[in-house]
Design a protein around this motif. Structure first.
Motif, PDB file in Angstrom:
ATOM      1  N   LEU A   1       0.824  -1.324  -0.016  1.00  0.00           N
ATOM      2  CA  LEU A   1       0.034   0.086  -0.005  1.00  0.00           C
ATOM      3  C   LEU A   1       0.739   1.078   0.057  1.00  0.00           C
ATOM      4  N   ARG A   2       2.169   1.172   0.190  1.00  0.00           N
ATOM      5  CA  ARG A   2       3.124   2.245   0.363  1.00  0.00           C
ATOM      6  C   ARG A   2       3.935   2.308  -0.914  1.00  0.00           C
ATOM      7  N   VAL A   3       4.435   1.322  -1.548  1.00  0.00           N
ATOM      8  CA  VAL A   3       5.368   1.428  -2.213  1.00  0.00           C
ATOM      9  C   VAL A   3       5.399   2.427  -3.432  1.00  0.00           C
ATOM     10  N   ASP A   4       4.185   2.369  -4.051  1.00  0.00           N
ATOM     11  CA  ASP A   4       4.235   3.394  -5.404  1.00  0.00           C
ATOM     12  C   ASP A   4       4.712   4.868  -4.937  1.00  0.00           C
ATOM     13  N   GLN A   5       3.925   5.294  -3.970  1.00  0.00           N
ATOM     14  CA  GLN A   5       3.988   6.730  -3.413  1.00  0.00           C
ATOM     15  C   GLN A   5       5.551   6.870  -2.880  1.00  0.00           C
ATOM     16  N   HIS A   6       5.771   6.181  -2.101  1.00  0.00           N
ATOM     17  CA  HIS A   6       7.418   6.174  -1.568  1.00  0.00           C
ATOM     18  C   HIS A   6       8.427   6.305  -2.770  1.00  0.00           C
ATOM     19  N   GLU A   7       8.206   5.153  -3.657  1.00  0.00           N
ATOM     20  CA  GLU A   7       9.308   4.868  -4.787  1.00  0.00           C
ATOM     21  C   GLU A   7       9.259   6.302  -5.591  1.00  0.00           C
ATOM     22  N   LEU A   8       7.929   6.844  -6.032  1.00  0.00           N
ATOM     23  CA  LEU A   8       7.729   7.795  -6.917  1.00  0.00           C
ATOM     24  C   LEU A   8       8.541   9.263  -6.193  1.00  0.00           C
ATOM     25  N   GLU A   9       8.229   9.454  -4.809  1.00  0.00           N
ATOM     26  CA  GLU A   9       8.510  10.442  -4.177  1.00  0.00           C
ATOM     27  C   GLU A   9      10.114  10.311  -3.693  1.00  0.00           C
ATOM     28  N   GLU A  10      10.640   9.318  -4.019  1.00  0.00           N
ATOM     29  CA  GLU A  10      11.927   8.799  -3.373  1.00  0.00           C
ATOM     30  C   GLU A  10      11.946   9.056  -1.928  1.00  0.00           C
ATOM     31  N   ARG A  11      11.199   8.575  -1.259  1.00  0.00           N
ATOM     32  CA  ARG A  11      11.031   9.042   0.247  1.00  0.00           C
ATOM     33  C   ARG A  11      11.224   7.656   1.089  1.00  0.00           C
ATOM     34  N   TYR A  12      12.007   7.894   1.995  1.00  0.00           N
ATOM     35  CA  TYR A  12      12.190   6.635   3.082  1.00  0.00           C
ATOM     36  C   TYR A  12      11.183   6.229   3.800  1.00  0.00           C
ATOM     37  N   PRO A  13      10.955   5.068   3.868  1.00  0.00           N
ATOM     38  CA  PRO A  13       9.965   4.225   4.713  1.00  0.00           C
ATOM     39  C   PRO A  13      10.213   4.525   6.168  1.00  0.00           C
ATOM     40  N   ASP A  14      10.176   5.537   6.898  1.00  0.00           N
ATOM     41  CA  ASP A  14      10.523   5.603   8.437  1.00  0.00           C
ATOM     42  C   ASP A  14       9.643   4.667   9.037  1.00  0.00           C
ATOM     43  N   GLY A  15      10.041   4.024  10.203  1.00  0.00           N
ATOM     44  CA  GLY A  15       9.546   2.969  10.898  1.00  0.00           C
ATOM     45  C   GLY A  15       9.219   1.725  10.521  1.00  0.00           C
ATOM     46  N   LEU A  16       9.403   1.482   9.013  1.00  0.00           N
ATOM     47  CA  LEU A  16       9.216   0.305   8.370  1.00  0.00           C
ATOM     48  C   LEU A  16       9.826  -0.803   9.011  1.00  0.00           C
ATOM     49  N   PHE A  17      11.471  -0.384   9.058  1.00  0.00           N
ATOM     50  CA  PHE A  17      12.151  -1.582   9.273  1.00  0.00           C
ATOM     51  C   PHE A  17      12.216  -2.056  10.841  1.00  0.00           C
ATOM     52  N   ALA A  18      11.508  -1.086  11.846  1.00  0.00           N
ATOM     53  CA  ALA A  18      11.415  -1.330  13.108  1.00  0.00           C
ATOM     54  C   ALA A  18      10.224  -2.300  13.387  1.00  0.00           C
ATOM     55  N   THR A  19       8.927  -2.130  12.232  1.00  0.00           N
ATOM     56  CA  THR A  19       7.802  -3.069  12.317  1.00  0.00           C
ATOM     57  C   THR A  19       8.396  -4.534  11.844  1.00  0.00           C
ATOM     58  N   LEU A  20       9.132  -4.381  10.798  1.00  0.00           N
ATOM     59  CA  LEU A  20       9.692  -5.975  10.529  1.00  0.00           C
ATOM     60  C   LEU A  20      10.573  -6.521  11.395  1.00  0.00           C
ATOM     61  N   GLY A  21      11.478  -5.622  12.019  1.00  0.00           N
ATOM     62  CA  GLY A  21      12.108  -6.201  13.249  1.00  0.00           C
ATOM     63  C   GLY A  21      11.154  -6.561  14.349  1.00  0.00           C
ATOM     64  N   ALA A  22      10.095  -5.904  14.703  1.00  0.00           N
ATOM     65  CA  ALA A  22       9.342  -6.499  15.605  1.00  0.00           C
ATOM     66  C   ALA A  22       8.644  -7.684  15.441  1.00  0.00           C
ATOM     67  N   ALA A  23       8.334  -7.970  14.087  1.00  0.00           N
ATOM     68  CA  ALA A  23       7.830  -9.295  13.839  1.00  0.00           C
ATOM     69  C   ALA A  23       8.845 -10.269  13.386  1.00  0.00           C
ATOM     70  N   GLY A  24      10.261 -10.151  13.826  1.00  0.00           N
ATOM     71  CA  GLY A  24      11.123 -10.982  13.857  1.00  0.00           C
ATOM     72  C   GLY A  24      11.719 -11.224  12.359  1.00  0.00           C
TER      73      GLY A  24
END
Length: 379
Positions: A29-52
């Protein structure tokens, strides 16, 4: 389309379902906009880490998932099918953890590894230099031994997550010759460390790639991983695993392109029938599907060898070569299937094609993979 996976355990099946759920909700749900705007996905890696999901192939005693590489790579593939840049960053993080997890002392592992595997610390891999890419023995960045550690001076290049990572597995010269490279675990906040402007890349826009400038930064002596002079041994053994990560990323990207192409071919009609029913196009889609399945088979073969403790360096290069070449062809063919629509940003296949190109280059160019494979045949 969900890939029909042959997983070794019910636990692995549950893990893949979890990854699909997270990927659909947090990535797709986020990839298109973030890639278009060259915007870093803040907080995403914390979410992935919390999920193990950031320490899956590493020991549970240090906070890892204790999963075989066969399963870990299929997780990477699932992520890549939604967001290639994030999957590449995950693979690089796993690569950055490898030196400490494999060559570190027990004390070093206890100190740093749990936070790295749990996702509290996200890592980068700092091997390449402006004039030393495939020729890693030509590194010139220096780690001068001083009374309280190592003074680092020089420039590193092409660092995924550069300027954003919390730590870097850094390879620098401690003496002359190919045996003069050492590995250090460098904090991203080190004084005297700065980063260049993010590269203006063809794809993978949401995750920065930068150069790093070391201007006399001092790292404590206990930041040395392994012994002095072991750097290239550590780097090359890590890259075997890293190449499998990129093979899985490329396979996921190719699968995503195939899925879009098949959906479009089933939806669009010409001359009174679906375009998938035209033999010329149907055969093209069949070749694309065969390429994706073949790519997946090569990385799984190498992963299973790794899991069994058998040599897998040649197979890792075969997987990286096969999967990334397949991704380039499949994504290009996906654009062709969509015709003019594929050349627009209304569909993601043009982005997939741009993202596929770099996968033939990093973690050792595909020309280097052919060299590794041919040397393995001559041994």
């Amino acid at each position: 389309m969900a890939v029909d996976r042959l997983l070794p355990t019910p636990e692995a099946e549950d893990l893949i379902e979890l990854v699909r759920d997270i990927s659909d909700k947090e990535l797709a749900l986020r990839v298109d906009q973030h890639e278009l705007e060259e915007r870093y996905p803040d907080g995403l890696f914390a979410t992935l880490g919390a999920a193990g999901l950031l320490g899956l192939p590493y020991p549970e005693e240090f906070g890892g998932g204790g999963q075989p590489y066969e399963v870990y790579l299929q997780v990477i593939e699932e992520v890549a099918a939604r967001w290639a840049a994030v999957a590449v960053a995950m693979s690089v993080h796993g690569l950055a953890c490898f030196p400490l997890a494999t060559y570190g002392t027990e004390k070093q592992k206890q100190r740093w590894l749990p936070d790295m595997l749990g996702g509290d610390l996200v890592g980068g891999y700092s091997l390449s230099e402006p004039h030393a890419g495939s020729d890693a023995a030509a590194l010139s960045c220096r780690a001068e031994k001083i009374s309280d550690g190592y003074r680092i001076t020089g420039t590193k290049a092409w660092i995924t997550h550069g300027g954003r990572a919390d730590f870097y597995s850094l390879f620098a010269r401690t003496s002359t010759g190919s045996r003069g490279i050492s590995c250090l675990l460098a904090p991203g906040s080190a004084g005297g460390l700065s980063f260049g402007k993010p590269e203006d890349k063809m794809g993978l826009h949401a995750i920065p790639t930068t150069a790093a400038h070391w201007d006399g930064a001092v790292l404590d002596e206990d930041r040395l991983i392994g012994e002095e002079g072991m750097g290239l041994q550590i780097a090359f053994s890590a890259l075997d695993s890293g190449r499998l990560g990129i093979a899985a990323c490329a396979t996921g990207l190719a699968q995503a392109a195939l899925d879009v192409a098949v959906a479009y071919a089933n939806d669009r009609t010409t001359f009174g029938k679906k375009i998938v029913d035209h033999q010329g196009l149907g055969f093209l889609l069949a070749d694309m599907a065969a390429a994706v399945d073949s790519a997946r088979a090569t990385y799984l073969d190498a992963a299973r060898r790794r899991d069994l403790g058998r040599p897998y360096s040649r197979q890792a290069s075969v997987a990286k070569l096969t999967a990334t070449d397949a991704a380039m062809k499949v994504t290009t063919d996906a654009v062709q299937v969509l015709g003019g629509a594929g050349y627009t940003r209304d569909f993601p296949v043009e982005r997939y094609m741009r993202e596929a190109k770099i996968m033939q280059i990093f973690e050792g160019t595909n020309q280097i993979q052919r060299l590794v494979i041919s040397r393995g045949l001559a041994a």
